[in-house]
Scaffold this active site. Structure first.
Site, PDB file in Angstrom:
ATOM      1  N   HIS A  71       3.742 -44.424   2.919  1.00 48.56           N
ATOM      2  CA  HIS A  71       4.915 -43.853   3.574  1.00 48.56           C
ATOM      3  C   HIS A  71       4.632 -42.394   3.913  1.00 48.56           C
ATOM      4  CE1 HIS A  71       9.615 -43.446   3.364  1.00 48.56           C
ATOM      5  NE2 HIS A  71       9.094 -42.653   4.292  1.00 48.56           N
ATOM      6  N   ALA A 100      17.517 -37.369   7.007  1.00 46.75           N
ATOM      7  CA  ALA A 100      16.964 -36.733   8.205  1.00 46.75           C
ATOM      8  C   ALA A 100      16.716 -37.757   9.306  1.00 46.75           C
ATOM      9  CB  ALA A 100      15.688 -35.993   7.851  1.00 46.75           C
ATOM     10  N   HIS A 141      17.634 -45.866   2.230  1.00 47.07           N
ATOM     11  CA  HIS A 141      18.696 -45.242   3.023  1.00 47.07           C
ATOM     12  C   HIS A 141      19.900 -46.177   3.039  1.00 47.07           C
ATOM     13  CE1 HIS A 141      16.603 -41.678   4.547  1.00 47.07           C
ATOM     14  NE2 HIS A 141      15.516 -42.436   4.517  1.00 47.07           N
ATOM     15  N   ASN A 183      16.237 -41.319  -3.823  1.00 44.70           N
ATOM     16  CA  ASN A 183      16.606 -40.529  -2.649  1.00 44.70           C
ATOM     17  C   ASN A 183      17.242 -41.413  -1.593  1.00 44.70           C
ATOM     18  OD1 ASN A 183      13.618 -39.070  -3.521  1.00 44.70           O
ATOM     19  ND2 ASN A 183      15.468 -37.839  -3.462  1.00 44.70           N
ATOM     20  N   ARG A 236      29.638 -47.535 -14.540  1.00 51.17           N
ATOM     21  CA  ARG A 236      30.385 -48.744 -14.183  1.00 51.17           C
ATOM     22  C   ARG A 236      29.953 -49.322 -12.831  1.00 51.17           C
ATOM     23  NH1 ARG A 236      34.778 -45.548 -16.179  1.00 51.17           N
ATOM     24  NH2 ARG A 236      35.441 -46.260 -18.253  1.00 51.17           N
ATOM     25  N   ASP A 296       5.833 -39.273   1.818  1.00 53.91           N
ATOM     26  CA  ASP A 296       6.948 -39.115   2.766  1.00 53.91           C
ATOM     27  C   ASP A 296       6.761 -37.814   3.547  1.00 53.91           C
ATOM     28  OD1 ASP A 296       9.281 -39.727   4.136  1.00 53.91           O
ATOM     29  OD2 ASP A 296      10.618 -38.906   2.601  1.00 53.91           O
TER      30      ASP A 296
END
Length: 392
Positions: free
Chosen positions: A60, A137, A192, A216, A224, A271
């Site tokens: 990635h 982003a 995401h 992230n 819960r 990343d």
């Protein structure tokens, strides 16, 4: 600098299941011809004081060296790949960023040519099939639901070189697309996302096998409402990506994920965007512009981290010196596990006879990168090693 046959001797070798304090690697052409213990002999290259590990595998990464894989320009993609190669990444999966479908298809066409030439190991589509609430982003106005027909459009543009696609499984078409990706042999990654715990479990059952930069761009753990993180960590079918740059994750969180998932299920990634191996400034990330200050990439309004400026040699050093991972655990996360995930374990990911001679040479004391070899060719650092002479 390259050789048809070269012997690297005297280094500590991190092998599957053992570490040789002083070993010898014989490289013939682009392959490892032999690995053994033993002292250096005349004619060998003397690597005493160094550690040899398999070349790193990045699942990635969006760019580096001021260049981006999302530009649609082959020369930029080559420069980005070369930048990370000089930092030990001998196998790269190029990642895109959310854009118009037609633009992504054009980018994929360029990247697929580089994959055909052996420069890249494939393409990772990150977006546009992600949650508006967790887009980070990525431009919100360009996001799309993961309609299987649109997903297939991108896969077709990659001409068989799509390795992975990140999506939010809770969106309409998400689970159907995961099943399609799995059937086509493309890794379905969850990221995401605003997915809850049961939906994430359902996505894994449908075939998702990767957590895109775990923690992230997804809901935090609540006592819960465990959300996607717990579901991804606890399932043995899932490999979790982690960014070890000291910005995306606190060291204790990375340690927790590593202990929970186990070393065989962790893949350290960068990343990275165009600013990797560069200084502070303004850089592109897909259709967005990113400000880098003190090595941290952020959207101009400060609302989100925007990728990283990490290279995997730094991730290696941090894993050993900050997180206290063993050399074996670090090699597994940077090389062995991602190679296996990509289906490339027969040729890369470990130092074994018959595999490609993709090597990273590190200083045994500081763990800094000293030299890189890819497919039997020195990329950088060969000048550090002298030939063992007779009679000295």
């Amino acid at each position: 600098m390259s050789f048809s046959r070269v012997v690297l001797a005297g280094a500590r070798l991190v092998l599957p299941g053992e570490v040789l304090v002083a070993g010898r690697i014989v490289v013939e052409g682009d392959r490892i011809a032999a690995v053994a213990s033993g002292a250096a002999e005349p004619g060998d290259l003397d690597l005493t004081g160094h550690t040899v590990v398999p070349g790193f595998v990045d699942l990635h990464v969006h760019g580096g060296g001021g260049a981006s894989y999302t530009s649609g320009i082959a020369e930029e993609a080559l420069h980005a790949a070369r930048t990370h190669l000089e930092h030990g990444t001998t196998t790269t999966v190029a990642s895109t960023v959310t854009g118009e479908i037609d633009d992504l298809a054009r980018q994929a066409a360029v990247l697929s040519e580089l994959a055909e030439d052996g420069i890249l190991a494939g393409i990772h589509f990150e977006g546009p099939f992600i949650s508006p609430g967790r887009c980070g982003a990525h431009r919100p106005d360009l996001l799309r639901d993961p309609d299987p027909a649109l997903v297939r459009t991108l896969l077709d543009a990659a001409r068989g070189h799509a390795r992975m696609l990140t999506l939010a499984p809770e969106l309409p078409g998400g689970l159907h697309s995961i099943r399609m990706l799995t059937d086509l042999g493309v890794i379905a990654a969850i990221g995401h996302t605003d997915s809850d715990y049961p939906t994430t479990q359902e996505a894994i059952d449908a075939g998702a096998t990767v957590a895109t930069h775990l923690f992230n761009a997804m809901p935090a753990i609540a006592h819960r409402a465990p959300g996607p993180i717990i579901a991804l960590l606890e399932d043995e079918r899932v490999t979790v990506e982690l960014i070890n740059d000291g910005v995306h994750l606190h060291p204790s969180v990375l340690d927790l994920a590593h202990r929970t998932a186990g070393p065989s299920r962790v893949a350290l990634i960068t990343d990275a965007m165009a600013a990797a191996a560069m200084g502070d400034g303004r850089y592109p990330l897909g259709p967005l512009h990113v400000h880098v200050t003190n090595g941290i990439a952020m959207l101009p309004d400060g609302s989100s981290i925007a990728g990283s400026t990490l290279t995997l040699d730094t991730a290696f050093k941090r894993s050993v010196t900050v997180n206290g991972l063993t050399l074996h655990q670090t090699v597994e996360a940077l090389s062995t596990t991602p190679a296996r995930l990509l289906g490339l374990a027969d040729s890369i990911g470990t130092l074994e006879t018959g595999k490609l001679a993709d090597l990273a040479v590190l200083d045994s004391t500081t763990h800094d990168l000293v030299a890189v070899m890819r497919r039997g060719h020195w990329i950088t650092g060969a000048e550090h090693f002298a030939v063992v002479r007779t009679g000295w």
